[in-house]
Design an enzyme around this catalytic site. Structure first.
Site, mmCIF file in Angstrom:
data_model
loop_
_atom_site.group_PDB
_atom_site.id
_atom_site.type_symbol
_atom_site.label_atom_id
_atom_site.label_comp_id
_atom_site.label_asym_id
_atom_site.label_seq_id
_atom_site.Cartn_x
_atom_site.Cartn_y
_atom_site.Cartn_z
ATOM 1 N N HIS A 199 -0.291 -11.425 3.931
ATOM 2 C CA HIS A 199 1.027 -11.682 3.359
ATOM 3 C C HIS A 199 1.618 -12.976 3.922
ATOM 4 C CE1 HIS A 199 4.774 -10.636 1.442
ATOM 5 N NE2 HIS A 199 5.397 -10.932 2.573
ATOM 6 N N GLU A 254 7.122 -12.790 -5.895
ATOM 7 C CA GLU A 254 6.658 -12.359 -4.564
ATOM 8 C C GLU A 254 5.295 -12.960 -4.248
ATOM 9 O OE1 GLU A 254 7.215 -8.229 -3.561
ATOM 10 O OE2 GLU A 254 5.652 -8.321 -2.030
ATOM 11 N N LYS A 303 6.353 1.116 -4.800
ATOM 12 C CA LYS A 303 6.877 -0.251 -4.968
ATOM 13 C C LYS A 303 5.696 -1.217 -5.104
ATOM 14 C CE LYS A 303 8.662 -4.366 -3.599
ATOM 15 N NZ LYS A 303 7.933 -5.584 -3.230
ATOM 16 N N ASP A 306 10.594 -4.589 -21.222
ATOM 17 C CA ASP A 306 11.773 -4.209 -20.440
ATOM 18 C C ASP A 306 11.329 -3.548 -19.125
ATOM 19 O OD1 ASP A 306 14.013 -2.972 -19.404
ATOM 20 O OD2 ASP A 306 14.743 -2.244 -21.330
#
Ligand code: MEV
Length: 446
Positions: free
Chosen positions: A399, A89, A286, A302
């Site tokens: 962004h 991202e 998130k 993991d």
């Protein structure tokens, strides 16, 4: 669409090239040579390195590269780190780096591991007298622990082992269902294999001991072990990270339009919204996980386990809420993140994947507790960076700036066109269509 040829026996036995040719023919309907060349383009030049990667999974046909970046200037518990982050991202690494730099001159991140206990479960069915089972379990508990000595002795030498076993009655919600819940300390390893091996042994021992005991009737002896597996919910493998400073030390934002006090209150309000509204909490968390996963992946851990655990923890009181918190008290702004992070720094991919090894080396070869502290700091930094943008200039400006290169690539822009686009959009709103129009205009001109 006909499925002729789309079903295959023995796919795993085919070589890599044959696998690719088969999918090209039956699913991509493309020239097998072109497809082969494309996938082969991502094979490692070094045959041994590729063999190692192939061994991590099954039916491997190629590698899927994802950027490995560095977020420098992370001061965590008084020590400066350059943190490895693996993420696809755009803007995640830049955001973490910005937040790290911001807090570098304001005392840095203070991370503390609160506990490191991991959990495993033996799920079983017992159709008999409850009291008898509980009293029997009390009697055999130490024998169960002693019975896995061959598995635990090495772990005990390293300071770990089994901390406790508990019998839990679930029969009110599921007929005849009980559970042995085991509490484990796995020190620097993630410990999945260790825990699962102990649990499977407990399952066998429990059944054998009940069968051998004269206390139980024939029906009671028909214990059914349903499954033995660790729980990825580890609320007692907990780390807390905090940044704090005097409110006025926060400085001003949006070219002086937002004062330090206003900014502090905006962040506090944004966190409060994520505490009370699950829709916002999910996006808020998130953002936290953008940072956490990147380091978890870079260090060969993991990330699915860490993710699922974080979200369960986020709804531990029955409602999904923010993992971070913010207070303003006596002129001090404090921003904290508390969450369970079950990771390891030995065993598994951490010592097999060459880049995971490098990541750990970059972090000073931390033990699991130290790595938990670093990961929590990156999660907090990421959350701070997101809230800072959201509550001041908005997320899109930064962004989209980071995303500009991706958009240019989407239109096969040359390096020169991309550089021109960066200059052109320096003070303009970026959107996919605006970038496309700009690149078209450059091409028309030339
Ligand atoms: C994007 O990947 C993450 C954010 O949406 C997080 C947030 O809204 O807090 C920016």
């Amino acid at each position: 669409m006909s499925d002729d040829g789309q079903i295959i026996a023995g796919f795993s036995k085919l070589g890599k090239r044959e696998k690719i040719k088969w999918i090209a023919k039956n699913f991509l309907y493309a020239n097998p040579i072109e497809v082969l060349n494309e996938f082969a383009g991502f094979w490692h030049d070094n045959i041994e390195a590729q063999k190692l990667l192939d061994g991590f999974s099954e039916n491997t046909i190629t590698n899927f590269p994802v950027p490995f970046g560095i977020a420098p200037n992370f001061m965590i518990n008084g020590k400066v780190f350059a943190v490895p982050m693996v993420t696809e991202e755009s803007s995640v690494v830049a955001a973490a780096s910005n937040a790290a730099k911001f807090w570098l001159t304001r005392g840095g991140f203070e991370s503390t591991v609160l506990s490191t206990v991991k959990i495993g479960q033996v799920h079983f069915i017992y159709r008999g007298q409850k009291e008898k089972l509980f009293s029997f379990f009390r009697d055999i508990k130490q024998d169960l622990i002693a019975g896995v000595k061959s598995i635990t002795s090495k772990m005990e030498e390293r300071g770990g082992g089994i901390k406790d076993l508990e019998l839990i009655d679930f029969t009110e919600t599921e007929k005849d269902y009980y559970q042995i819940r085991g509490y484990f300390e796995t020190v620097d390893s993630m410990g999945a294999n260790f825990i699962n091996s102990c649990l499977e042994e407990f399952g066998v021992m429990l059944t054998d001991k009940i069968v051998a005991s004269p206390q139980f009737t024939d029906q009671e002896k028909e214990v059914e072990i349903i499954m033995c597996i660790l729980s990825n919910y580890t609320p007692e493998c907990l780390v807390k990270c905090e940044v704090s400073c005097k409110v006025e030390e926060l400085g001003t934002f949006d070219d002086g339009r937002i004062s330090a006090q206003e900014f502090a209150e905006k962040i506090k309000r944004a966190v409060r919204i994520a505490i009370i509204d699950p829709y916002r909490a999910t996006t808020h968390n998130k953002g936290v996980m953008n940072g956490i996963d990147s380091v978890v992946i870079a260090t060969g851990n993991d990330f699915r386990a860490v993710e699922s655990c974080a979200h369960t923890y986020a709804c531990r009181d029955g409602q999904y809420r923010s993992l971070s918190d913010c207070t303003i008290s006596d002129g001090i702004f404090s921003f904290t993140l508390t969450l369970p992070i079950a990771i390891g720094t030995v065993g598994g991919l951490t010592s097999l994947h060459p880049l995971a090894k490098r990541s750990l080396e970059l972090l000073g070869n931390p033990n699991a507790r130290q790595l938990m502290e670093v990961i929590a700091a990156v999660g907090l930094a990421q959350n701070f960076a997101a809230l800072r943008s959201l509550t001041t200039v908005g997320i899109q400006k930064g962004h989209m700036k980071m995303h500009l290169t991706n958009i240019c690539a989407q239109f096969q822009a040359t390096d020169e066109e991309t550089e021109k686009a960066k200059v052109h959009f320096g003070d303009k709103t970026i959107s996919v269509s605006a970038v496309r129009d700009y690149i078209d205009s450059l091409r028309t001109k030339s």
